[in-house]
Design a protein around this motif. Structure first.
Motif, PDB file in Angstrom:
ATOM      1  N   LYS A 124      44.770  39.466  37.166  1.00  0.00           N
ATOM      2  CA  LYS A 124      44.013  40.682  37.432  1.00  0.00           C
ATOM      3  C   LYS A 124      42.682  40.359  38.111  1.00  0.00           C
ATOM      4  O   LYS A 124      42.268  41.059  39.036  1.00  0.00           O
ATOM      5  CB  LYS A 124      43.788  41.449  36.134  1.00  0.00           C
ATOM      6  CG  LYS A 124      43.106  42.777  36.328  1.00  0.00           C
ATOM      7  CD  LYS A 124      42.975  43.537  35.033  1.00  0.00           C
ATOM      8  CE  LYS A 124      42.304  44.863  35.301  1.00  0.00           C
ATOM      9  NZ  LYS A 124      42.185  45.677  34.113  1.00  0.00           N
TER      10      LYS A 124
ATOM     11  N   PRO B 208      38.791  49.930  42.694  1.00  0.00           N
ATOM     12  CA  PRO B 208      40.111  49.999  42.044  1.00  0.00           C
ATOM     13  C   PRO B 208      40.697  51.407  41.963  1.00  0.00           C
ATOM     14  O   PRO B 208      41.894  51.588  42.175  1.00  0.00           O
ATOM     15  CB  PRO B 208      39.856  49.430  40.645  1.00  0.00           C
ATOM     16  CG  PRO B 208      38.665  48.556  40.815  1.00  0.00           C
ATOM     17  CD  PRO B 208      37.828  49.198  41.882  1.00  0.00           C
TER      18      PRO B 208
ATOM     19  N   CYS C 196      40.776  41.866  46.567  1.00  0.00           N
ATOM     20  CA  CYS C 196      40.603  43.227  47.088  1.00  0.00           C
ATOM     21  C   CYS C 196      39.158  43.515  47.485  1.00  0.00           C
ATOM     22  O   CYS C 196      38.911  44.175  48.502  1.00  0.00           O
ATOM     23  CB  CYS C 196      41.102  44.250  46.075  1.00  0.00           C
ATOM     24  SG  CYS C 196      42.899  44.250  45.911  1.00  0.00           S
TER      25      CYS C 196
ATOM     26  N   LYS D 154      43.274  39.502  41.753  1.00  0.00           N
ATOM     27  CA  LYS D 154      43.499  40.721  42.537  1.00  0.00           C
ATOM     28  C   LYS D 154      42.186  41.445  42.810  1.00  0.00           C
ATOM     29  O   LYS D 154      41.950  41.895  43.936  1.00  0.00           O
ATOM     30  CB  LYS D 154      44.487  41.644  41.825  1.00  0.00           C
ATOM     31  CG  LYS D 154      44.805  42.898  42.626  1.00  0.00           C
ATOM     32  CD  LYS D 154      46.016  43.610  42.059  1.00  0.00           C
ATOM     33  CE  LYS D 154      45.578  44.762  41.234  1.00  0.00           C
ATOM     34  NZ  LYS D 154      46.695  45.582  40.747  1.00  0.00           N
ATOM     35  N   ILE D 155      41.329  41.539  41.826  1.00  0.00           N
ATOM     36  CA  ILE D 155      40.045  42.215  42.009  1.00  0.00           C
ATOM     37  C   ILE D 155      39.211  41.491  43.065  1.00  0.00           C
ATOM     38  O   ILE D 155      38.673  42.121  43.980  1.00  0.00           O
ATOM     39  CB  ILE D 155      39.285  42.310  40.658  1.00  0.00           C
ATOM     40  CG1 ILE D 155      39.989  43.288  39.729  1.00  0.00           C
ATOM     41  CG2 ILE D 155      37.827  42.714  40.880  1.00  0.00           C
ATOM     42  CD1 ILE D 155      39.483  43.256  38.298  1.00  0.00           C
TER      43      ILE D 155
ATOM     44  N   ARG E 192      42.005  52.244  45.525  1.00  0.00           N
ATOM     45  CA  ARG E 192      42.629  51.141  46.257  1.00  0.00           C
ATOM     46  C   ARG E 192      43.947  51.548  46.925  1.00  0.00           C
ATOM     47  O   ARG E 192      44.221  51.150  48.063  1.00  0.00           O
ATOM     48  CB  ARG E 192      42.850  49.972  45.313  1.00  0.00           C
ATOM     49  CG  ARG E 192      43.294  48.724  46.025  1.00  0.00           C
ATOM     50  CD  ARG E 192      43.142  47.509  45.139  1.00  0.00           C
ATOM     51  NE  ARG E 192      41.720  47.285  44.907  1.00  0.00           N
ATOM     52  CZ  ARG E 192      41.207  46.867  43.746  1.00  0.00           C
ATOM     53  NH1 ARG E 192      41.988  46.634  42.728  1.00  0.00           N
ATOM     54  NH2 ARG E 192      39.915  46.690  43.619  1.00  0.00           N
TER      55      ARG E 192
END
Length: 128
Positions: A2, A68, A9, A5-6, A71
């Motif tokens: 996670k 998020p 992104c 991914k953060i 996104r």
């Protein structure tokens, strides 16, 4: 995963925000261009509204992609720009694909990761 991914992104979003702002403020130096690339850039400049539009889409899409909650929307907003970047590099500067393809795959990853959010838009609706 996670956290990865953060971070990915946020960096993806910042890259597009930077690229979009550069279309308005021209603060990054232009790379060396071939005659074909110069002709293409000249055509883009003649269409006076095109670069500001792309820049605005990049800034908005980058902001949405980095947040998020938004996104999934950002990934769809950025997708046409990303496709254009990949095609441009494939045709005019194949060495640029080393950057463009990983970013394109990140975009596809986030779209796939959010597919359930898109399902209502593409599924058959029975309420007419």
């Amino acid at each position: 995963m996670k956290i990865v991914k953060i971070v990915v992104c946020i960096l993806f979003g910042l890259m597009f925000i930077n690229a979009g702002l550069n279309k308005f403020f021209n603060y990054m130096p232009m790379p060396e261009m071939t005659a074909d690339q110069m002709a293409l850039m000249g055509a883009f400049v003649k269409i006076s509204w095109l670069m500001p539009l792309i820049g605005a889409i990049e800034v908005i899409g980058g902001l949405l992609f980095a947040l998020p909650k938004y996104r999934a929307l950002g990934a769809i907003v950025i997708l046409p720009v990303m496709v254009g970047i990949v095609f441009h590099n494939a045709i005019f500067d194949p060495s640029g694909l080393t950057i463009a393809l990983p970013f394109f795959l990140i975009n596809l990853w986030i779209i796939g990761d959010n597919w359930n959010k898109y399902k209502p838009m593409v599924s058959e609706s029975k309420s007419y």
